[in-house]
Design an enzyme around this catalytic site. Structure first.
Site, short mmCIF file in Angstrom:
data_model
loop_
_atom_site.label_atom_id
_atom_site.label_comp_id
_atom_site.label_asym_id
_atom_site.label_seq_id
_atom_site.Cartn_x
_atom_site.Cartn_y
_atom_site.Cartn_z
N ASP A 62 22.71 -22.39 17.26
CA ASP A 62 22.08 -21.55 18.29
C ASP A 62 22.87 -20.25 18.43
OD1 ASP A 62 21.09 -20.52 20.71
OD2 ASP A 62 20.80 -22.53 21.54
N LEU A 84 17.47 -11.60 14.13
CA LEU A 84 16.03 -11.84 14.27
C LEU A 84 15.72 -13.06 15.11
CD1 LEU A 84 16.34 -11.23 10.75
CD2 LEU A 84 14.05 -10.55 11.40
N THR A 137 10.36 -5.42 18.76
CA THR A 137 8.90 -5.31 18.57
C THR A 137 8.36 -4.03 19.22
OG1 THR A 137 6.84 -6.28 19.37
CG2 THR A 137 8.78 -6.85 20.59
N ASP A 138 7.24 -3.55 18.72
CA ASP A 138 6.58 -2.40 19.37
C ASP A 138 5.97 -2.83 20.71
OD1 ASP A 138 4.50 -3.98 18.39
OD2 ASP A 138 3.46 -2.34 17.35
N GLU A 139 5.91 -4.15 20.96
CA GLU A 139 5.29 -4.63 22.21
C GLU A 139 6.13 -4.27 23.43
OE1 GLU A 139 3.66 -8.63 21.90
OE2 GLU A 139 3.48 -8.38 19.74
N TYR A 162 7.11 -12.33 26.67
CA TYR A 162 7.77 -12.14 25.36
C TYR A 162 8.32 -10.71 25.26
CZ TYR A 162 7.98 -10.83 20.39
OH TYR A 162 8.38 -10.31 19.19
N LYS A 166 12.25 -9.39 24.95
CA LYS A 166 12.74 -8.58 23.84
C LYS A 166 13.33 -7.26 24.35
CE LYS A 166 12.54 -9.29 20.00
NZ LYS A 166 13.52 -9.98 19.10
N ASN A 191 3.17 -5.41 14.11
CA ASN A 191 2.81 -6.79 13.72
C ASN A 191 2.94 -7.01 12.22
OD1 ASN A 191 1.54 -6.61 16.43
ND2 ASN A 191 0.76 -8.61 15.84
N PRO A 217 -11.67 -18.87 16.98
CA PRO A 217 -11.66 -18.32 18.33
C PRO A 217 -10.95 -16.97 18.41
CG PRO A 217 -10.01 -20.07 18.13
CD PRO A 217 -10.68 -19.94 16.79
N ARG A 226 -4.17 -4.06 16.49
CA ARG A 226 -2.79 -4.28 16.08
C ARG A 226 -2.52 -3.44 14.85
NH1 ARG A 226 -3.09 -5.68 20.47
NH2 ARG A 226 -2.80 -7.71 21.39
N ASN A 261 -8.74 -6.95 15.92
CA ASN A 261 -8.61 -8.36 15.53
C ASN A 261 -9.88 -8.85 14.86
OD1 ASN A 261 -6.05 -8.42 16.59
ND2 ASN A 261 -6.64 -9.43 18.52
N ARG A 292 -6.75 -13.50 26.53
CA ARG A 292 -5.36 -13.80 26.88
C ARG A 292 -4.99 -13.08 28.18
NH1 ARG A 292 -1.34 -11.60 22.41
NH2 ARG A 292 -1.22 -13.72 21.61
N1 LIG Z 1 6.32 -11.35 13.36
C1 LIG Z 1 6.09 -10.14 13.86
O1 LIG Z 1 4.99 -9.61 13.74
C2 LIG Z 1 7.19 -9.38 14.55
C3 LIG Z 1 6.98 -8.02 14.86
C4 LIG Z 1 8.00 -7.31 15.48
C5 LIG Z 1 9.19 -7.92 15.77
N2 LIG Z 1 9.38 -9.24 15.48
C6 LIG Z 1 10.67 -9.84 15.79
O2 LIG Z 1 11.25 -10.24 14.56
C7 LIG Z 1 12.01 -11.43 14.74
C8 LIG Z 1 11.50 -12.51 13.79
O3 LIG Z 1 10.13 -12.74 14.05
P1 LIG Z 1 9.35 -13.88 13.27
O4 LIG Z 1 7.93 -13.56 13.33
O5 LIG Z 1 10.01 -14.12 11.97
O6 LIG Z 1 9.63 -15.12 14.24
P2 LIG Z 1 9.60 -16.66 13.93
O7 LIG Z 1 9.21 -17.33 15.20
O8 LIG Z 1 8.84 -16.96 12.69
O9 LIG Z 1 11.14 -17.01 13.61
C9 LIG Z 1 12.11 -17.04 14.62
C10 LIG Z 1 13.28 -17.84 14.08
O10 LIG Z 1 14.33 -17.85 15.08
C11 LIG Z 1 14.85 -19.16 15.15
N3 LIG Z 1 15.44 -19.34 16.49
C12 LIG Z 1 14.79 -19.43 17.68
N4 LIG Z 1 15.68 -19.57 18.68
C13 LIG Z 1 16.91 -19.55 18.11
C14 LIG Z 1 18.24 -19.64 18.62
N5 LIG Z 1 18.47 -19.78 19.94
N6 LIG Z 1 19.28 -19.58 17.76
C15 LIG Z 1 19.05 -19.46 16.42
N7 LIG Z 1 17.82 -19.39 15.88
C16 LIG Z 1 16.76 -19.42 16.72
C17 LIG Z 1 13.67 -20.08 14.90
O11 LIG Z 1 14.08 -21.36 14.49
C18 LIG Z 1 12.95 -19.30 13.78
O12 LIG Z 1 13.43 -19.65 12.52
C19 LIG Z 1 11.88 -11.80 16.21
O13 LIG Z 1 13.02 -11.28 16.87
C20 LIG Z 1 10.62 -11.08 16.66
O14 LIG Z 1 10.69 -10.77 18.03
C21 LIG Z 1 8.40 -9.98 14.87
#
Ligand SMILES: NC(=O)c1ccc[n+]([C@@H]2O[C@H](COP(=O)([O-])OP(=O)(O)OC[C@H]3O[C@@H](n4cnc5c(N)ncnc54)[C@H](O)[C@@H]3O)[C@@H](O)[C@H]2O)c1
Length: 349
Positions: A62, A84, A137-139, A162, A166, A191, A217, A226, A261, A292
């Protein structure tokens, strides 16, 4: 970053992380240490090809475990940490916000705290070369107006739990940079789509439902937009930011693929009809569902700074990348079964 650098990637068993770990291992002779809690979203099977690579170590742990993070930093002496690890699913954040605060805000704070301690005892040249890259994230900027694109100057306006969690992580990053001088760069990505994205997310969910002839859905009127970026282009952008000699403190990443979407789901139906060649019309499976809560209408980003300050350009067009993503899910039922087996009963997407 040298040819033989060591990089710690948190969340490396997730969607973007598992792609980035592969990309890092393909750079010269970098070594990669993945720290991942292996939640429902993190899976060893996403790293299958690199689990036995002698330059890669997967540590189940963790990011909020300060002793573990400190020990790994001391043992591996990385030149960069790419963060990440996160809870990443908006619908889960609406169903249960506190876990998002714990991981994305507190976990980020603990990680930054340990990284700062490690960085402070490096020699001056090592300190200058060190990078901490926080993937966000851009969110965090909220919902964009029609014709508006977010950039590095956009104000924060997170609307979902979320996005708020972030943004909190980003505020800690800024504070650690201002207070201790830690060289932190934030990357706000739009995204992502591509292989190995968890089946709870929009694109994989629609591919798997449509392939199985199940209802598709789509939230509300389906006209939420997005800005889609292929996960390999995102990983390339992160590596370019890491390599920058004098990086800015923030970059937004996006490929100008702002689409509704509904349009994305229609394309998925068309590609499946074409690839499976079974004479079905999967668009008929699309069904509107209750929107949502607090659903952001539009995300769009302008990655001009990234393009002008680095060599990055997206390489994968949206439609070609989506077609290959559809094909990947059809060809990898074992991965889908393994990841779905671990899925808790979560919300729709
Ligand atoms: N997927 C997208 O479209 C997107 C876009 C912008 C930013 N992000 C950011 O990029 C990062 C990765 O996104 P993703 O889509 O790969 O997410 P994901 O949910 O696929 O992966 C997240 C990973 O973090 C691990 N994790 C969760 N809590 C943890 C902890 N406490 N300690 C260690 N590991 C932990 C999970 O096991 C998982 O492997 C995130 O920070 C997300 O906010 C994602």
């Amino acid at each position: 970053m040298n040819q033989d650098s060591t990089v710690i990637v948190t969340g490396g068993a997730g969607f973007i992380g598992s792609t980035l770990v592969r990309q890092c291992l393909a750079v010269g002779s970098w070594s990669v240490v993945t720290i991942d809690k292996l939640t429902y979203a993190g899976n060893r099977c996403s790293l299958t090809e690199v689990l036995d690579n002698p330059r890669h170590e997967l540590v189940e742990g963790d990011v909020a475990d300060a002793a573990l993070v400190a020990e790994l930093l001391k043992r591996h002496r990385p030149q960069a940490v790419i963060h990440l690890a996160a809870e990443s699913h908006v619908d889960r954040s609406i169903a249960g916000p506190p876990q998002f605060a714990t991981t994305n805000a507190l976990g980020t704070c603990v990680l930054l705290d340990e990284v700062t301690r490690y960085w402070q005892q490096l020699k001056e040249a090592e300190q200058q070369a060190f990078r901490c890259l926080l993937v966000s994230t851009d969110e965090v900027f909220g919902s964009a107006n029609p014709d508006e694109s977010f950039d590095e100057q956009s104000p924060f306006a997170p609307n979902s739990p979320y996005a708020a969690s972030k943004a909190a992580g980003e505020h800690f990053a800024r504070a650690f940079s201002q207070t201790y001088g830690l060289p932190v760069v934030v990357a706000n990505s739009s995204n992502n789509f591509g292989p190995r994205q968890h089946p709870e997310k929009l694109i994989p969910k629609m591919i798997l439902h449509a392939a199985a002839g199940q209802s598709l859905p789509v939230y509300g009127d389906g006209l939420h937009q997005r800005d889609w970026l292929h996960v390999e282009d995102c990983g390339d952008a992160l590596l370019e930011i890491l390599r920058a000699k004098k990086p800015s403190s923030r970059y937004v990443i996006g490929a100008e693929n702002c689409l509704t979407n509904l349009h994305v789901v229609e394309l998925i139906c068309d590609f499946l009809d074409e690839l499976l060649g079974d004479g079905k019309n999967r668009r008929k499976l699309i069904a509107s569902t209750v929107d949502r809560l607090g659903h952001d209408r539009r995300y769009a980003v302008d990655a001009g700074r990234l393009r002008s300050e680095t060599h990055w350009l997206p390489k994968i067009g949206f439609e070609g990348g989506l077609r290959e993503t559809v094909r990947w899910y059809l060809e990898n039922p074992g991965w889908v079964a393994e990841v779905s087996r671990r899925e808790e009963s979560g919300p729709s997407y």
